[in-house]
Motif scaffolding. Structure first.
Motif, PDB file in Angstrom:
ATOM      1  N   GLU A  14       4.200  -2.721   5.339  1.00 37.50           N
ATOM      2  CA  GLU A  14       3.958  -4.153   5.149  1.00 37.50           C
ATOM      3  C   GLU A  14       2.458  -4.437   5.067  1.00 37.50           C
ATOM      4  N   LEU A  15       1.672  -3.785   5.913  1.00 36.33           N
ATOM      5  CA  LEU A  15       0.227  -4.002   5.913  1.00 36.33           C
ATOM      6  C   LEU A  15      -0.405  -3.585   4.592  1.00 36.33           C
ATOM      7  N   LYS A  16       0.039  -2.479   4.033  1.00 30.94           N
ATOM      8  CA  LYS A  16      -0.550  -1.977   2.787  1.00 30.94           C
ATOM      9  C   LYS A  16      -0.381  -2.962   1.644  1.00 30.94           C
ATOM     10  N   ALA A  20      -4.924  -5.309  -2.269  1.00 32.04           N
ATOM     11  CA  ALA A  20      -4.593  -4.960  -3.652  1.00 32.04           C
ATOM     12  C   ALA A  20      -4.839  -3.482  -3.932  1.00 32.04           C
ATOM     13  N   HIS A  21      -5.930  -2.937  -3.411  1.00 32.08           N
ATOM     14  CA  HIS A  21      -6.235  -1.524  -3.636  1.00 32.08           C
ATOM     15  C   HIS A  21      -5.183  -0.630  -2.979  1.00 32.08           C
ATOM     16  N   CYS A  22      -4.833  -0.939  -1.735  1.00 33.86           N
ATOM     17  CA  CYS A  22      -3.845  -0.134  -1.010  1.00 33.86           C
ATOM     18  C   CYS A  22      -2.456  -0.271  -1.635  1.00 33.86           C
ATOM     19  N   ALA A  23      -2.101  -1.477  -2.066  1.00 33.57           N
ATOM     20  CA  ALA A  23      -0.779  -1.724  -2.635  1.00 33.57           C
ATOM     21  C   ALA A  23      -0.571  -0.967  -3.941  1.00 33.57           C
ATOM     22  N   CYS A  24      -1.642  -0.826  -4.723  1.00 32.33           N
ATOM     23  CA  CYS A  24      -1.538  -0.126  -6.008  1.00 32.33           C
ATOM     24  C   CYS A  24      -1.633   1.381  -5.850  1.00 32.33           C
ATOM     25  N   GLY A  25      -1.963   1.844  -4.658  1.00 32.45           N
ATOM     26  CA  GLY A  25      -2.123   3.274  -4.450  1.00 32.45           C
ATOM     27  C   GLY A  25      -3.393   3.805  -5.101  1.00 32.45           C
ATOM     28  N   SER A  26      -4.359   2.949  -5.269  1.00 31.36           N
ATOM     29  CA  SER A  26      -5.619   3.310  -5.909  1.00 31.36           C
ATOM     30  C   SER A  26      -6.355   4.362  -5.083  1.00 31.36           C
ATOM     31  N   GLU A  36      -8.326  -0.371   8.731  1.00 28.66           N
ATOM     32  CA  GLU A  36      -8.720  -0.268  10.138  1.00 28.66           C
ATOM     33  C   GLU A  36      -7.545  -0.586  11.059  1.00 28.66           C
ATOM     34  N   ILE A  37      -6.794  -1.628  10.734  1.00 28.50           N
ATOM     35  CA  ILE A  37      -5.627  -2.007  11.539  1.00 28.50           C
ATOM     36  C   ILE A  37      -4.556  -0.915  11.454  1.00 28.50           C
ATOM     37  N   ALA A  38      -4.350  -0.373  10.260  1.00 27.28           N
ATOM     38  CA  ALA A  38      -3.345   0.678  10.069  1.00 27.28           C
ATOM     39  C   ALA A  38      -3.678   1.910  10.908  1.00 27.28           C
ATOM     40  N   LEU A  39      -4.938   2.287  10.975  1.00 34.68           N
ATOM     41  CA  LEU A  39      -5.329   3.438  11.796  1.00 34.68           C
ATOM     42  C   LEU A  39      -5.031   3.199  13.269  1.00 34.68           C
ATOM     43  N   ARG A  40      -5.292   1.985  13.729  1.00 34.08           N
ATOM     44  CA  ARG A  40      -5.013   1.663  15.136  1.00 34.08           C
ATOM     45  C   ARG A  40      -3.518   1.726  15.416  1.00 34.08           C
ATOM     46  N   ILE A  41      -2.705   1.258  14.490  1.00 27.21           N
ATOM     47  CA  ILE A  41      -1.253   1.291  14.671  1.00 27.21           C
ATOM     48  C   ILE A  41      -0.733   2.723  14.664  1.00 27.21           C
TER      49      ILE A  41
END
Length: 63
Positions: A14-16, A20-26, A36-41
């Motif tokens: 959901e966070l990704k 836009a960059h993360c969602a496209c898999g760029s 940063e939040i994803a790494l903490r999770i």
């Protein structure tokens, strides 16, 4: 896979979608707060609280 791991993967997916960059898999290097939040999770750990075979959350340990 534990219920806690499933919940973390769901949150990460959901966070990704918020970036836009993360969602496209760029593969382009970028800096966003979502990463940063994803790494903490990803690094969260604790004891899963199960009630009647149902995941109710995590009990956090004190350091």
């Amino acid at each position: 896979m534990s219920e806690m791991q499933k919940a973390k993967l769901n949150i990460l997916s959901e966070l990704k979608r918020l970036c836009a960059h993360c969602a496209c898999g760029s593969s382009k290097a970028h800096r966003c707060p979502v990463q940063e939040i994803a790494l903490r999770i990803e690094h969260l750990n604790g004891v899963p609280l199960m009630v009647n075979s149902e995941f109710k959350g995590v009990l956090w340990g004190r350091m």
